[in-house]
Design a protein around this motif. Sequence first.
Motif, PDB file in Angstrom:
ATOM      1  N   ARG A  64     -30.073  -3.597 -26.751  1.00 52.18           N
ATOM      2  CA  ARG A  64     -29.069  -3.480 -27.796  1.00 52.18           C
ATOM      3  C   ARG A  64     -27.959  -4.509 -27.599  1.00 52.18           C
ATOM      4  O   ARG A  64     -27.771  -5.053 -26.511  1.00 52.18           O
ATOM      5  N   CYS A  65     -27.235  -4.743 -28.674  1.00 50.47           N
ATOM      6  CA  CYS A  65     -26.089  -5.644 -28.627  1.00 50.47           C
ATOM      7  C   CYS A  65     -24.845  -4.851 -28.258  1.00 50.47           C
ATOM      8  O   CYS A  65     -24.462  -3.909 -28.965  1.00 50.47           O
ATOM      9  N   ASN A  66     -24.204  -5.229 -27.161  1.00 47.32           N
ATOM     10  CA  ASN A  66     -22.964  -4.560 -26.768  1.00 47.32           C
ATOM     11  C   ASN A  66     -21.735  -5.180 -27.423  1.00 47.32           C
ATOM     12  O   ASN A  66     -20.676  -4.544 -27.458  1.00 47.32           O
ATOM     13  N   GLY A  67     -21.869  -6.408 -27.922  1.00 48.27           N
ATOM     14  CA  GLY A  67     -20.739  -7.043 -28.587  1.00 48.27           C
ATOM     15  C   GLY A  67     -21.034  -8.497 -28.871  1.00 48.27           C
ATOM     16  O   GLY A  67     -21.999  -9.079 -28.352  1.00 48.27           O
ATOM     17  N   VAL A  68     -20.194  -9.108 -29.706  1.00 48.94           N
ATOM     18  CA  VAL A  68     -20.389 -10.499 -30.114  1.00 48.94           C
ATOM     19  C   VAL A  68     -19.038 -11.190 -30.235  1.00 48.94           C
ATOM     20  O   VAL A  68     -18.031 -10.559 -30.602  1.00 48.94           O
ATOM     21  N   LEU A  69     -19.009 -12.486 -29.888  1.00 45.11           N
ATOM     22  CA  LEU A  69     -17.817 -13.316 -30.004  1.00 45.11           C
ATOM     23  C   LEU A  69     -18.197 -14.657 -30.605  1.00 45.11           C
ATOM     24  O   LEU A  69     -19.344 -15.095 -30.513  1.00 45.11           O
ATOM     25  N   VAL A  70     -17.218 -15.330 -31.193  1.00 48.98           N
ATOM     26  CA  VAL A  70     -17.380 -16.717 -31.624  1.00 48.98           C
ATOM     27  C   VAL A  70     -16.840 -17.611 -30.514  1.00 48.98           C
ATOM     28  O   VAL A  70     -15.759 -17.369 -29.967  1.00 48.98           O
ATOM     29  N   TYR A  71     -17.612 -18.664 -30.197  1.00 51.55           N
ATOM     30  CA  TYR A  71     -17.284 -19.499 -29.043  1.00 51.55           C
ATOM     31  C   TYR A  71     -17.733 -20.925 -29.311  1.00 51.55           C
ATOM     32  O   TYR A  71     -18.809 -21.151 -29.871  1.00 51.55           O
ATOM     33  N   ASP A  72     -16.936 -21.910 -28.926  1.00 48.61           N
ATOM     34  CA  ASP A  72     -17.300 -23.318 -29.064  1.00 48.61           C
ATOM     35  C   ASP A  72     -17.903 -23.812 -27.756  1.00 48.61           C
ATOM     36  O   ASP A  72     -17.202 -23.923 -26.736  1.00 48.61           O
ATOM     37  N   MET A  73     -19.211 -24.104 -27.783  1.00 49.50           N
ATOM     38  CA  MET A  73     -19.879 -24.668 -26.616  1.00 49.50           C
ATOM     39  C   MET A  73     -19.727 -26.189 -26.640  1.00 49.50           C
ATOM     40  O   MET A  73     -19.891 -26.819 -27.682  1.00 49.50           O
ATOM     41  N   CYS A 111     -20.668 -21.286 -31.800  1.00 47.46           N
ATOM     42  CA  CYS A 111     -21.752 -20.368 -31.440  1.00 47.46           C
ATOM     43  C   CYS A 111     -21.344 -18.921 -31.668  1.00 47.46           C
ATOM     44  O   CYS A 111     -20.166 -18.571 -31.648  1.00 47.46           O
ATOM     45  N   LEU A 112     -22.350 -18.101 -31.866  1.00 46.41           N
ATOM     46  CA  LEU A 112     -22.215 -16.663 -31.711  1.00 46.41           C
ATOM     47  C   LEU A 112     -22.750 -16.317 -30.329  1.00 46.41           C
ATOM     48  O   LEU A 112     -23.884 -16.666 -29.994  1.00 46.41           O
ATOM     49  N   VAL A 113     -21.933 -15.669 -29.526  1.00 43.98           N
ATOM     50  CA  VAL A 113     -22.338 -15.280 -28.178  1.00 43.98           C
ATOM     51  C   VAL A 113     -22.482 -13.766 -28.151  1.00 43.98           C
ATOM     52  O   VAL A 113     -21.546 -13.037 -28.500  1.00 43.98           O
ATOM     53  N   LEU A 152     -31.440 -20.152 -31.246  1.00 47.10           N
ATOM     54  CA  LEU A 152     -31.076 -19.876 -29.863  1.00 47.10           C
ATOM     55  C   LEU A 152     -30.813 -21.185 -29.135  1.00 47.10           C
ATOM     56  O   LEU A 152     -31.639 -22.098 -29.146  1.00 47.10           O
ATOM     57  N   ILE A 153     -29.639 -21.287 -28.506  1.00 49.39           N
ATOM     58  CA  ILE A 153     -29.261 -22.482 -27.753  1.00 49.39           C
ATOM     59  C   ILE A 153     -29.423 -22.265 -26.257  1.00 49.39           C
ATOM     60  O   ILE A 153     -29.889 -23.141 -25.535  1.00 49.39           O
ATOM     61  N   ARG A 154     -29.063 -21.073 -25.809  1.00 49.55           N
ATOM     62  CA  ARG A 154     -29.040 -20.849 -24.363  1.00 49.55           C
ATOM     63  C   ARG A 154     -29.092 -19.353 -24.074  1.00 49.55           C
ATOM     64  O   ARG A 154     -28.590 -18.540 -24.858  1.00 49.55           O
ATOM     65  N   GLN A 155     -29.698 -19.005 -22.943  1.00 46.02           N
ATOM     66  CA  GLN A 155     -29.676 -17.644 -22.423  1.00 46.02           C
ATOM     67  C   GLN A 155     -29.275 -17.691 -20.961  1.00 46.02           C
ATOM     68  O   GLN A 155     -29.853 -18.444 -20.174  1.00 46.02           O
ATOM     69  N   ASN A 156     -28.267 -16.912 -20.593  1.00 51.39           N
ATOM     70  CA  ASN A 156     -27.850 -16.777 -19.203  1.00 51.39           C
ATOM     71  C   ASN A 156     -28.237 -15.390 -18.706  1.00 51.39           C
ATOM     72  O   ASN A 156     -27.700 -14.384 -19.183  1.00 51.39           O
ATOM     73  N   ILE A 157     -29.176 -15.334 -17.768  1.00 53.06           N
ATOM     74  CA  ILE A 157     -29.563 -14.062 -17.166  1.00 53.06           C
ATOM     75  C   ILE A 157     -28.575 -13.744 -16.057  1.00 53.06           C
ATOM     76  O   ILE A 157     -28.464 -14.490 -15.077  1.00 53.06           O
ATOM     77  N   MET A 158     -27.843 -12.661 -16.197  1.00 52.36           N
ATOM     78  CA  MET A 158     -26.809 -12.318 -15.221  1.00 52.36           C
ATOM     79  C   MET A 158     -26.667 -10.811 -15.058  1.00 52.36           C
ATOM     80  O   MET A 158     -25.574 -10.308 -14.800  1.00 52.36           O
ATOM     81  N   GLY A 159     -27.767 -10.083 -15.222  1.00 50.76           N
ATOM     82  CA  GLY A 159     -27.681  -8.637 -15.161  1.00 50.76           C
ATOM     83  C   GLY A 159     -27.309  -8.071 -16.517  1.00 50.76           C
ATOM     84  O   GLY A 159     -27.276  -8.770 -17.526  1.00 50.76           O
ATOM     85  N   HIS A 160     -27.028  -6.798 -16.549  1.00 42.92           N
ATOM     86  CA  HIS A 160     -26.710  -6.103 -17.797  1.00 42.92           C
ATOM     87  C   HIS A 160     -25.277  -6.413 -18.209  1.00 42.92           C
ATOM     88  O   HIS A 160     -24.320  -5.979 -17.564  1.00 42.92           O
ATOM     89  N   VAL A 161     -25.118  -7.176 -19.297  1.00 38.89           N
ATOM     90  CA  VAL A 161     -23.792  -7.582 -19.760  1.00 38.89           C
ATOM     91  C   VAL A 161     -23.235  -6.517 -20.691  1.00 38.89           C
ATOM     92  O   VAL A 161     -23.804  -6.235 -21.744  1.00 38.89           O
ATOM     93  N   GLY A 162     -22.109  -5.935 -20.302  1.00 41.13           N
ATOM     94  CA  GLY A 162     -21.503  -4.877 -21.103  1.00 41.13           C
ATOM     95  C   GLY A 162     -20.267  -5.312 -21.861  1.00 41.13           C
ATOM     96  O   GLY A 162     -20.073  -4.945 -23.012  1.00 41.13           O
ATOM     97  N   TYR A 163     -19.397  -6.105 -21.209  1.00 38.54           N
ATOM     98  CA  TYR A 163     -18.161  -6.586 -21.827  1.00 38.54           C
ATOM     99  C   TYR A 163     -18.027  -8.084 -21.602  1.00 38.54           C
ATOM    100  O   TYR A 163     -18.562  -8.639 -20.630  1.00 38.54           O
ATOM    101  N   MET A 164     -17.281  -8.727 -22.482  1.00 41.54           N
ATOM    102  CA  MET A 164     -16.986 -10.142 -22.295  1.00 41.54           C
ATOM    103  C   MET A 164     -15.681 -10.487 -23.004  1.00 41.54           C
ATOM    104  O   MET A 164     -15.224  -9.772 -23.889  1.00 41.54           O
ATOM    105  N   SER A 165     -15.111 -11.610 -22.593  1.00 40.85           N
ATOM    106  CA  SER A 165     -13.926 -12.137 -23.253  1.00 40.85           C
ATOM    107  C   SER A 165     -13.989 -13.652 -23.198  1.00 40.85           C
ATOM    108  O   SER A 165     -14.683 -14.235 -22.355  1.00 40.85           O
ATOM    109  N   VAL A 166     -13.273 -14.286 -24.115  1.00 38.82           N
ATOM    110  CA  VAL A 166     -13.161 -15.738 -24.115  1.00 38.82           C
ATOM    111  C   VAL A 166     -11.679 -16.091 -24.064  1.00 38.82           C
ATOM    112  O   VAL A 166     -10.862 -15.530 -24.800  1.00 38.82           O
TER     113      VAL A 166
END
Length: 266
Positions: A66-75, A84-86, A103-117
Amino acid sequence: LSDRNNYLLVLNDQFEVMWSQYTDSGSQPLLYDMDGDGLQEVIMGYSVFDPEGNLLYDVGQYIGDRCNGVLVYDMVDGEREIPCLVFAAGDWGLLFFDFAGNLIRQNIMGHVGYMSVADFDLEAPGLELATSNTWGSNGHVHITESTGEVTHSYLPEAGINRCQPVNWKGDGEEFLLMSADSLTGGLFDQFGLLSVSFPADGHPDSYYMVRDLTGDARDELLVWDLEQLWIYTQDDNPRMGNTYAPRRNPLYNHSLYHMIHSYPGW
């Protein structure tokens, strides 16, 4: 409005339903003008809708969590920036899609629950992403630079957190608030080093929030429980001169589930 799972309602200023949609994987909705026409698209979960409620695309059909959240981000890619949509995609990590749904990129880093930019590093170009991860991770917090590369990770003593940026100094570089606890909490820099600690003064530490309350553009720290509310500010408040004033999520969009953006501003 949404239930953060499947149902999305868009209301006008008279609280009349303009349109509704159902999604397979929801999140707190995000509004953003993706095509520059002055009207905002609506992103909920992995689905993107135009202002009239028509589905533009859904990138979630091949994503297994599932999607826990989405942000707009300039890569940053060399000399160009890619909007980008992250997506905080749970066990699928951090997913970067361009505005066309590629899809531009995927970072595998465990279960991502929260994020901020936010700008956590003044020496690096662009902004950084901070993610809070749970299982499957060698560090509960990962810092990702604007190229999409993970620069470092660390395990905060306070555990899982909201990755809350804090404009404490007013110079353009932000800290991360991990917890309001005086032993394991405080404001940390991008490397996980404690920069500002909470005093052991008996303050409540169940909940926290940051907000500019004094008008000098820097954040105050609000901490509270069911009995009392305390507010901390800088000892040199108010700050004189040009002060960093990032653009944040509006207060009416705050919830337990919103992802936090802190875009540059002065």
